[in-house]
Design a protein around this motif. Structure first.
Motif, mmCIF file in Angstrom:
data_model
loop_
_atom_site.group_PDB
_atom_site.id
_atom_site.type_symbol
_atom_site.label_atom_id
_atom_site.label_comp_id
_atom_site.label_asym_id
_atom_site.label_seq_id
_atom_site.Cartn_x
_atom_site.Cartn_y
_atom_site.Cartn_z
ATOM 1 N N GLU A 1 0.824 -1.213 0.000
ATOM 2 C CA GLU A 1 0.000 0.000 0.000
ATOM 3 C C GLU A 1 0.857 1.262 0.000
ATOM 4 O O GLU A 1 0.553 2.238 -0.688
ATOM 5 N N SER A 2 1.951 1.249 0.781
ATOM 6 C CA SER A 2 2.765 2.456 0.911
ATOM 7 C C SER A 2 3.590 2.758 -0.341
ATOM 8 O O SER A 2 4.079 3.876 -0.506
ATOM 9 N N ASP B 1 1.949 4.203 -5.009
ATOM 10 C CA ASP B 1 2.108 5.374 -5.871
ATOM 11 C C ASP B 1 3.190 5.164 -6.925
ATOM 12 O O ASP B 1 3.358 6.002 -7.818
ATOM 13 N N TYR C 1 -0.938 0.601 10.580
ATOM 14 C CA TYR C 1 -1.434 1.446 9.487
ATOM 15 C C TYR C 1 -0.826 0.997 8.161
ATOM 16 O O TYR C 1 0.350 0.613 8.108
ATOM 17 N N GLU D 1 1.482 8.663 5.993
ATOM 18 C CA GLU D 1 0.272 9.484 6.146
ATOM 19 C C GLU D 1 0.016 9.868 7.607
ATOM 20 O O GLU D 1 -0.894 10.648 7.888
ATOM 21 N N GLU E 1 -11.971 -0.525 1.530
ATOM 22 C CA GLU E 1 -10.967 0.123 0.691
ATOM 23 C C GLU E 1 -9.819 0.650 1.545
ATOM 24 O O GLU E 1 -10.027 1.113 2.671
ATOM 25 N N VAL E 2 -8.607 0.589 0.995
ATOM 26 C CA VAL E 2 -7.407 0.969 1.757
ATOM 27 C C VAL E 2 -7.481 2.409 2.259
ATOM 28 O O VAL E 2 -7.047 2.695 3.383
ATOM 29 N N HIS E 3 -8.030 3.327 1.455
ATOM 30 C CA HIS E 3 -8.071 4.730 1.870
ATOM 31 C C HIS E 3 -8.971 4.953 3.080
ATOM 32 O O HIS E 3 -8.942 6.029 3.694
ATOM 33 N N GLU E 4 -9.783 3.953 3.451
ATOM 34 C CA GLU E 4 -10.646 4.067 4.626
ATOM 35 C C GLU E 4 -10.034 3.399 5.858
ATOM 36 O O GLU E 4 -10.573 3.509 6.965
ATOM 37 N N HIS E 5 -8.917 2.709 5.689
ATOM 38 C CA HIS E 5 -8.313 1.958 6.790
ATOM 39 C C HIS E 5 -7.857 2.852 7.942
ATOM 40 O O HIS E 5 -8.057 2.528 9.103
ATOM 41 N N LYS E 6 -7.229 3.975 7.590
ATOM 42 C CA LYS E 6 -6.625 4.822 8.614
ATOM 43 C C LYS E 6 -7.639 5.254 9.670
ATOM 44 O O LYS E 6 -7.368 5.182 10.882
#
Length: 354
Positions: free
Chosen positions: A107-108, A111, A231, A236, A275-280
Protein backbone atom coordinates in the motif's frame (compact mmCIF):
# COMPACT_ATOMS: atom_id res chain seq x y z
CA UNK A 1 61.61 -26.16 -16.59
CA UNK A 2 58.03 -26.27 -17.78
CA UNK A 3 55.43 -27.18 -15.19
CA UNK A 4 53.92 -30.62 -15.79
CA UNK A 5 50.14 -30.93 -16.17
CA UNK A 6 48.41 -31.93 -12.97
CA UNK A 7 51.34 -30.89 -10.82
CA UNK A 8 50.33 -29.20 -7.58
CA UNK A 9 51.27 -25.54 -7.39
CA UNK A 10 54.31 -25.41 -5.11
CA UNK A 11 53.06 -22.10 -3.71
CA UNK A 12 49.89 -23.76 -2.50
CA UNK A 13 51.22 -24.53 0.96
CA UNK A 14 53.41 -21.45 1.25
CA UNK A 15 52.42 -18.78 3.78
CA UNK A 16 50.76 -15.86 1.99
CA UNK A 17 50.52 -17.65 -1.35
CA UNK A 18 46.70 -17.62 -1.36
CA UNK A 19 46.57 -13.85 -0.87
CA UNK A 20 49.18 -13.38 -3.57
CA UNK A 21 47.09 -15.43 -5.99
CA UNK A 22 44.00 -13.39 -5.15
CA UNK A 23 45.81 -10.11 -5.77
CA UNK A 24 47.25 -11.41 -9.01
CA UNK A 25 43.84 -12.62 -10.22
CA UNK A 26 42.17 -9.35 -9.25
CA UNK A 27 44.75 -7.32 -11.17
CA UNK A 28 44.03 -9.33 -14.34
CA UNK A 29 40.22 -8.93 -14.24
CA UNK A 30 39.98 -5.46 -15.92
CA UNK A 31 42.13 -6.57 -18.84
CA UNK A 32 40.19 -9.82 -19.17
CA UNK A 33 36.92 -7.89 -19.41
CA UNK A 34 38.37 -5.66 -22.11
CA UNK A 35 39.50 -8.70 -24.05
CA UNK A 36 36.12 -10.37 -23.55
CA UNK A 37 34.23 -7.30 -24.78
CA UNK A 38 36.50 -7.00 -27.81
CA UNK A 39 36.15 -10.66 -28.76
CA UNK A 40 32.33 -10.56 -28.38
CA UNK A 41 32.12 -7.56 -30.70
CA UNK A 42 34.43 -9.20 -33.25
CA UNK A 43 32.32 -12.36 -33.17
CA UNK A 44 29.24 -10.30 -33.98
CA UNK A 45 27.35 -11.34 -30.80
CA UNK A 46 25.29 -8.92 -28.73
CA UNK A 47 27.22 -7.92 -25.60
CA UNK A 48 24.08 -7.47 -23.49
CA UNK A 49 22.69 -10.86 -24.50
CA UNK A 50 26.01 -12.56 -23.81
CA UNK A 51 26.31 -11.04 -20.33
CA UNK A 52 22.75 -12.03 -19.50
CA UNK A 53 23.28 -15.62 -20.67
CA UNK A 54 26.67 -16.25 -19.04
CA UNK A 55 26.78 -13.88 -16.05
CA UNK A 56 23.10 -13.36 -15.18
CA UNK A 57 23.34 -9.63 -15.81
CA UNK A 58 20.37 -8.12 -17.65
CA UNK A 59 22.38 -5.27 -19.11
CA UNK A 60 25.19 -2.88 -18.39
CA UNK A 61 24.94 0.73 -19.46
CA UNK A 62 27.44 3.52 -19.83
CA UNK A 63 29.56 4.73 -16.95
CA UNK A 64 28.97 8.15 -15.37
CA UNK A 65 31.45 10.08 -13.20
CA UNK A 66 29.98 11.98 -10.25
CA UNK A 67 31.52 14.60 -7.99
CA UNK A 68 31.03 13.79 -4.29
CA UNK A 69 30.65 16.16 -1.34
CA UNK A 70 34.24 15.49 -0.27
CA UNK A 71 35.56 16.52 -3.68
CA UNK A 72 36.36 12.94 -4.66
CA UNK A 73 34.92 11.37 -7.81
CA UNK A 74 33.16 8.04 -8.22
CA UNK A 75 32.21 6.09 -11.32
CA UNK A 76 28.68 4.67 -11.53
CA UNK A 77 27.66 2.05 -14.09
CA UNK A 78 24.02 1.24 -14.84
CA UNK A 79 22.84 -2.34 -14.34
CA UNK A 80 19.43 -3.96 -14.67
CA UNK A 81 18.64 -6.62 -12.08
CA UNK A 82 16.02 -9.34 -12.25
CA UNK A 83 13.84 -10.22 -9.25
CA UNK A 84 16.15 -12.97 -7.96
CA UNK A 85 19.22 -10.75 -8.10
CA UNK A 86 17.32 -7.91 -6.42
CA UNK A 87 16.19 -10.20 -3.61
CA UNK A 88 19.49 -11.99 -3.02
CA UNK A 89 22.17 -9.46 -3.95
CA UNK A 90 20.86 -6.12 -2.67
CA UNK A 91 20.38 -4.65 0.80
CA UNK A 92 19.46 -1.35 2.45
CA UNK A 93 21.30 0.22 5.37
CA UNK A 94 19.00 2.53 7.35
CA UNK A 95 21.91 4.63 8.64
CA UNK A 96 22.75 5.53 5.03
CA UNK A 97 19.40 5.38 3.22
CA UNK A 98 17.23 6.69 6.07
CA UNK A 99 14.12 4.75 5.00
CA UNK A 100 12.67 2.24 7.49
CA UNK A 101 12.16 -0.88 5.39
CA UNK A 102 9.88 -2.50 7.97
CA UNK A 103 7.28 0.20 7.26
CA UNK A 104 7.23 -0.41 3.51
CA UNK A 105 4.36 -2.51 2.20
CA UNK A 106 2.37 -2.81 -1.02
CA UNK A 107 0.00 0.00 0.00
CA UNK A 108 2.76 2.46 0.91
CA UNK A 109 4.49 2.01 -2.47
CA UNK A 110 1.31 1.87 -4.55
CA UNK A 111 2.11 5.37 -5.87
CA UNK A 112 4.95 3.74 -7.81
CA UNK A 113 2.70 1.51 -9.93
CA UNK A 114 3.92 3.32 -13.06
CA UNK A 115 7.06 1.16 -12.64
CA UNK A 116 5.02 -1.58 -14.30
CA UNK A 117 5.71 0.21 -17.59
CA UNK A 118 8.82 2.30 -17.04
CA UNK A 119 11.40 3.12 -14.36
CA UNK A 120 12.22 6.69 -15.28
CA UNK A 121 14.97 7.19 -12.69
CA UNK A 122 17.51 4.48 -11.82
CA UNK A 123 18.34 3.76 -8.21
CA UNK A 124 21.87 4.46 -6.92
CA UNK A 125 24.02 1.95 -5.05
CA UNK A 126 27.52 0.88 -4.10
CA UNK A 127 29.19 -2.50 -3.72
CA UNK A 128 29.73 -3.16 -0.02
CA UNK A 129 30.83 -6.46 1.54
CA UNK A 130 29.76 -8.46 -1.49
CA UNK A 131 26.31 -6.86 -1.68
CA UNK A 132 24.77 -4.05 -3.71
CA UNK A 133 23.84 -1.52 -1.03
CA UNK A 134 21.02 0.78 -2.15
CA UNK A 135 21.80 4.41 -1.33
CA UNK A 136 18.71 5.83 -3.04
CA UNK A 137 15.76 3.90 -4.46
CA UNK A 138 14.71 1.62 -1.59
CA UNK A 139 11.00 2.31 -2.22
CA UNK A 140 11.44 1.37 -5.88
CA UNK A 141 13.31 -1.74 -4.70
CA UNK A 142 10.40 -2.63 -2.41
CA UNK A 143 7.90 -2.21 -5.26
CA UNK A 144 9.87 -4.56 -7.53
CA UNK A 145 10.18 -7.12 -4.72
CA UNK A 146 6.47 -7.01 -3.81
CA UNK A 147 5.43 -7.39 -7.45
CA UNK A 148 8.18 -9.94 -8.28
CA UNK A 149 9.03 -7.75 -11.23
CA UNK A 150 12.25 -7.86 -13.28
CA UNK A 151 14.08 -4.84 -14.67
CA UNK A 152 15.22 -2.86 -11.61
CA UNK A 153 17.61 -0.22 -12.97
CA UNK A 154 20.42 0.84 -10.66
CA UNK A 155 23.61 2.87 -10.97
CA UNK A 156 26.33 1.04 -9.06
CA UNK A 157 29.82 2.12 -8.07
CA UNK A 158 32.70 -0.10 -7.08
CA UNK A 159 34.66 2.91 -5.83
CA UNK A 160 35.19 3.19 -2.09
CA UNK A 161 32.80 5.79 -0.68
CA UNK A 162 33.46 7.51 2.64
CA UNK A 163 30.54 7.27 5.08
CA UNK A 164 29.79 11.00 4.83
CA UNK A 165 29.93 10.88 1.02
CA UNK A 166 27.49 7.96 0.96
CA UNK A 167 25.09 9.75 3.33
CA UNK A 168 25.26 13.04 1.43
CA UNK A 169 24.71 11.28 -1.87
CA UNK A 170 21.64 9.47 -0.54
CA UNK A 171 20.28 12.72 0.91
CA UNK A 172 20.85 14.69 -2.31
CA UNK A 173 19.18 12.06 -4.47
CA UNK A 174 16.20 11.40 -2.19
CA UNK A 175 13.40 13.59 -3.49
CA UNK A 176 10.42 11.43 -4.42
CA UNK A 177 8.86 10.86 -1.00
CA UNK A 178 9.62 12.76 2.19
CA UNK A 179 10.71 10.62 5.11
CA UNK A 180 8.01 10.16 7.75
CA UNK A 181 8.35 11.45 11.32
CA UNK A 182 9.41 8.05 12.66
CA UNK A 183 12.24 7.80 10.10
CA UNK A 184 13.42 11.37 10.74
CA UNK A 185 13.42 10.67 14.48
CA UNK A 186 15.41 7.46 13.99
CA UNK A 187 17.90 9.34 11.81
CA UNK A 188 18.30 11.93 14.59
CA UNK A 189 18.88 9.23 17.20
CA UNK A 190 21.54 7.66 14.97
CA UNK A 191 23.26 11.03 14.56
CA UNK A 192 23.21 11.62 18.32
CA UNK A 193 24.62 8.14 18.89
CA UNK A 194 27.63 9.01 16.73
CA UNK A 195 27.83 12.56 18.11
CA UNK A 196 26.23 12.91 21.60
CA UNK A 197 26.86 16.69 21.62
CA UNK A 198 24.22 17.29 18.94
CA UNK A 199 21.21 19.20 20.28
CA UNK A 200 17.78 19.52 18.71
CA UNK A 201 18.74 22.88 17.24
CA UNK A 202 21.75 21.25 15.53
CA UNK A 203 19.59 18.43 14.20
CA UNK A 204 17.07 20.94 12.84
CA UNK A 205 19.82 22.66 10.84
CA UNK A 206 21.11 19.34 9.51
CA UNK A 207 17.60 18.33 8.40
CA UNK A 208 16.75 21.84 7.17
CA UNK A 209 13.56 21.98 9.26
CA UNK A 210 12.22 23.56 12.44
CA UNK A 211 13.30 22.49 15.91
CA UNK A 212 9.63 21.78 16.68
CA UNK A 213 9.56 19.17 13.90
CA UNK A 214 12.70 17.51 15.32
CA UNK A 215 11.04 17.41 18.75
CA UNK A 216 7.95 15.73 17.26
CA UNK A 217 10.12 13.34 15.23
CA UNK A 218 12.07 12.21 18.31
CA UNK A 219 8.79 11.51 20.09
CA UNK A 220 7.54 9.56 17.05
CA UNK A 221 10.76 7.54 17.05
CA UNK A 222 10.03 6.37 20.60
CA UNK A 223 6.78 4.70 19.47
CA UNK A 224 6.88 0.92 19.15
CA UNK A 225 7.20 0.20 15.42
CA UNK A 226 4.58 -2.58 15.67
CA UNK A 227 1.95 0.06 16.43
CA UNK A 228 2.97 2.09 13.37
CA UNK A 229 2.77 -1.07 11.26
CA UNK A 230 -0.95 -1.31 12.07
CA UNK A 231 -1.43 1.45 9.49
CA UNK A 232 -1.06 0.63 5.78
CA UNK A 233 0.87 3.82 4.94
CA UNK A 234 3.14 5.17 7.67
CA UNK A 235 3.87 8.31 5.64
CA UNK A 236 0.27 9.48 6.15
CA UNK A 237 0.55 9.58 9.94
CA UNK A 238 0.41 13.05 11.51
CA UNK A 239 1.79 14.16 14.89
CA UNK A 240 -1.73 13.63 16.31
CA UNK A 241 -1.62 10.02 15.13
CA UNK A 242 1.78 9.50 16.77
CA UNK A 243 0.42 11.06 19.96
CA UNK A 244 -2.37 8.48 19.90
CA UNK A 245 0.11 5.63 19.40
CA UNK A 246 2.31 6.99 22.18
CA UNK A 247 -0.67 7.01 24.56
CA UNK A 248 -1.51 3.40 23.68
CA UNK A 249 2.10 2.37 24.21
CA UNK A 250 2.28 4.19 27.55
CA UNK A 251 -0.95 2.72 28.83
CA UNK A 252 -0.16 -0.89 27.97
CA UNK A 253 3.48 -0.84 29.05
CA UNK A 254 3.45 -4.30 30.62
CA UNK A 255 0.94 -5.91 28.24
CA UNK A 256 1.69 -4.11 24.96
CA UNK A 257 2.45 -7.30 23.03
CA UNK A 258 -0.89 -8.85 24.04
CA UNK A 259 -2.76 -5.62 23.20
CA UNK A 260 -1.16 -5.37 19.75
CA UNK A 261 -2.12 -8.97 18.98
CA UNK A 262 -5.70 -8.27 20.16
CA UNK A 263 -5.94 -5.15 17.97
CA UNK A 264 -4.47 -6.97 14.96
CA UNK A 265 -7.08 -9.72 15.28
CA UNK A 266 -9.83 -7.11 15.65
CA UNK A 267 -8.65 -5.13 12.61
CA UNK A 268 -8.41 -8.27 10.48
CA UNK A 269 -12.21 -8.50 10.78
CA UNK A 270 -12.99 -4.77 10.65
CA UNK A 271 -10.86 -4.05 7.57
CA UNK A 272 -11.94 -7.08 5.56
CA UNK A 273 -13.37 -5.84 2.25
CA UNK A 274 -12.81 -2.17 3.14
CA UNK A 275 -10.97 0.12 0.69
CA UNK A 276 -7.41 0.97 1.76
CA UNK A 277 -8.07 4.73 1.87
CA UNK A 278 -10.65 4.07 4.63
CA UNK A 279 -8.31 1.96 6.79
CA UNK A 280 -6.62 4.82 8.61
CA UNK A 281 -9.82 6.17 10.18
CA UNK A 282 -10.97 2.70 11.28
CA UNK A 283 -7.59 1.88 12.81
CA UNK A 284 -7.47 5.18 14.71
CA UNK A 285 -10.98 4.66 16.06
CA UNK A 286 -10.03 1.15 17.21
CA UNK A 287 -6.97 2.50 19.03
CA UNK A 288 -9.04 5.24 20.68
CA UNK A 289 -11.51 2.59 21.83
CA UNK A 290 -8.59 0.67 23.28
CA UNK A 291 -7.68 3.71 25.36
CA UNK A 292 -11.24 4.35 26.54
CA UNK A 293 -11.80 0.77 27.66
CA UNK A 294 -11.33 -0.22 31.26
CA UNK A 295 -7.72 -0.40 32.29
CA UNK A 296 -6.65 -4.02 32.69
CA UNK A 297 -5.88 -5.19 36.17
CA UNK A 298 -2.28 -4.40 37.00
CA UNK A 299 -0.35 -5.61 40.01
CA UNK A 300 -0.19 -2.97 42.76
CA UNK A 301 2.96 -0.94 43.29
CA UNK A 302 4.19 -1.14 46.89
CA UNK A 303 5.96 1.98 48.16
CA UNK A 304 8.18 1.87 51.23
CA UNK A 305 10.19 4.63 52.92
CA UNK A 306 13.94 4.11 53.13
CA UNK A 307 14.57 6.97 55.55
CA UNK A 308 12.61 9.74 57.26
CA UNK A 309 13.88 13.34 57.07
CA UNK A 310 13.05 16.45 59.04
CA UNK A 311 12.26 18.37 55.87
CA UNK A 312 8.97 17.40 54.24
CA UNK A 313 10.46 18.00 50.78
CA UNK A 314 13.17 15.40 51.27
CA UNK A 315 12.42 11.72 50.67
CA UNK A 316 14.08 8.40 49.93
CA UNK A 317 11.73 5.59 48.99
CA UNK A 318 11.47 2.33 47.13
CA UNK A 319 8.70 1.34 44.71
CA UNK A 320 8.23 -2.34 43.96
CA UNK A 321 5.93 -4.29 41.64
CA UNK A 322 6.06 -7.85 40.41
CA UNK A 323 8.34 -6.84 37.52
CA UNK A 324 10.39 -3.87 38.64
CA UNK A 325 11.98 -2.10 41.58
CA UNK A 326 12.79 1.61 41.55
CA UNK A 327 14.34 3.99 44.05
CA UNK A 328 13.30 7.64 44.27
CA UNK A 329 15.11 10.50 45.99
CA UNK A 330 14.02 14.08 46.50
CA UNK A 331 16.07 17.08 47.68
CA UNK A 332 19.09 14.86 48.33
CA UNK A 333 22.52 16.49 47.98
CA UNK A 334 24.29 15.84 44.68
CA UNK A 335 27.40 14.41 46.32
CA UNK A 336 25.23 11.97 48.29
CA UNK A 337 23.44 10.91 45.09
CA UNK A 338 26.81 10.33 43.42
CA UNK A 339 27.85 8.07 46.30
CA UNK A 340 24.58 6.13 46.01
CA UNK A 341 25.04 5.73 42.27
CA UNK A 342 28.66 4.58 42.71
CA UNK A 343 27.58 2.03 45.30
CA UNK A 344 24.87 0.65 43.00
CA UNK A 345 27.31 0.39 40.09
CA UNK A 346 29.89 -1.37 42.27
CA UNK A 347 27.34 -3.92 43.48
CA UNK A 348 26.08 -4.60 39.95
CA UNK A 349 29.66 -4.98 38.69
CA UNK A 350 30.32 -7.48 41.47
CA UNK A 351 27.37 -9.69 40.54
CA UNK A 352 27.04 -9.18 36.76
CA UNK A 353 29.98 -9.32 34.40
CA UNK A 354 29.96 -7.79 30.88
Amino acid sequence: MAKRRGEINPLGNTFGSHEAEKRDAKSRIPNLFKQLSSQIEISGEDVTGYLKQHFGVESIGKTSHWQLASGQQASFTEMVLDHTQLKNDTEVNFDINGREQALLNEESVADLDSLTYQQFHPAVARYKNGKIEILDGSRRRAWFLFHKHDGYRVLVTRDELALDDAKNLAKQLQSAKEHNLFEIGQQCLTMQKHNPTLKQADLAKLHNCSQAKICRALKAASVDIRLIQLYPIAGELSIADYDLLFKVMSRYQDTLNDEIIRIQELLAVQLDGVEVHEHKEIISQTLKASLSSERPNKPPVVTSTLRHFESKDMFARKKESNRAVSFEFGRIKKDVLKEIESSVQAILAQHYRD
